[in-house]
Design an enzyme around this catalytic site. Structure first.
Site, PDB file in Angstrom:
ATOM      1  CG  ASP A   8      80.400  45.624  36.889  1.00 53.36           C
ATOM      2  OD1 ASP A   8      80.435  44.930  35.850  1.00 53.36           O
ATOM      3  OD2 ASP A   8      81.304  45.623  37.740  1.00 53.36           O
ATOM      4  CD  GLU A  67      80.911  44.617  31.946  1.00 55.84           C
ATOM      5  OE1 GLU A  67      81.436  45.729  32.116  1.00 55.84           O
ATOM      6  OE2 GLU A  67      81.332  43.564  32.458  1.00 55.84           O
ATOM      7  CG  ASP A 139      82.722  45.632  42.035  1.00 61.27           C
ATOM      8  OD1 ASP A 139      82.822  44.825  41.089  1.00 61.27           O
ATOM      9  OD2 ASP A 139      83.351  45.518  43.097  1.00 61.27           O
TER      10      ASP A 139
END
EC number: 3.1.21.10
Length: 159
Positions: A8, A67, A139
């Protein structure tokens, strides 16, 4: 037993999550965050690259999942996020890892069942799916959710 690394990305905090799968059972291997100090963007990117490289060396993943960038109203934030993604992807490419990208909505839909889920819902489902004693920080949970998404979607498309 394939190992999946989820990332991420962020210019201040980059979450990572590592899972494996054995007989349709998800196995938690590790997670955490790469935190960068406010020493300017080039230094932050260097720390992200070094951190991702170290995680790859430690866990030896078979798949690297990250992502996708979403469109932001703040162009500067979107650019910094894109640069953080870029150095993470280069770290994976330097180790000849296949790179897979997933949209945030797709990750939330896969893990929570709702593409508009909030961070608390993602944390809860990650904890549940990986049978963790407590929820990881947001996160790391997002990174684990990306890895879980890959596990589900890649297995589905492989058959």
């Amino acid at each position: 037993m394939p190992i999946i690394l989820g990332i991420d990305p962020g210019s201040r905090i980059t979450g990572y999550g590592v899972i494996s799968e054995k007989k349709n059972q998800l196995i938690y291997l590790g997670s955490g965050c790469i935190r960068t100090l406010d020493n300017g963007l080039p230094h932050k990117l260097k720390l992200i690259y070094a951190g991702v490289t170290e995680i790859i060396s430690q866990f030896r993943p078979d798949f690297f999942c990250i992502e996708q960038v979403f469109m932001s109203k703040n162009a500067d934030s979107a650019l910094k996020l894109g640069q953080a993604r870029g150095v993470a992807i280069v770290a994976a490419a330097n180790q000849n890892l296949p790179v897979f990208e997933y949209a945030a909505r797709q990750v939330k839909q896969t893990v929570v069942g709702n593409g508009a889920a909030d961070k608390k819902q993602v944390q809860h489902m990650v904890r549940y799916l990986l049978k963790l004693p407590s929820a990881p920080n947001t996160d790391a949970a997002d990174a684990l959710a990306i890895a879980i998404t890959h596990s589900h979607l890649y297995a589905f498309h492989a058959h």
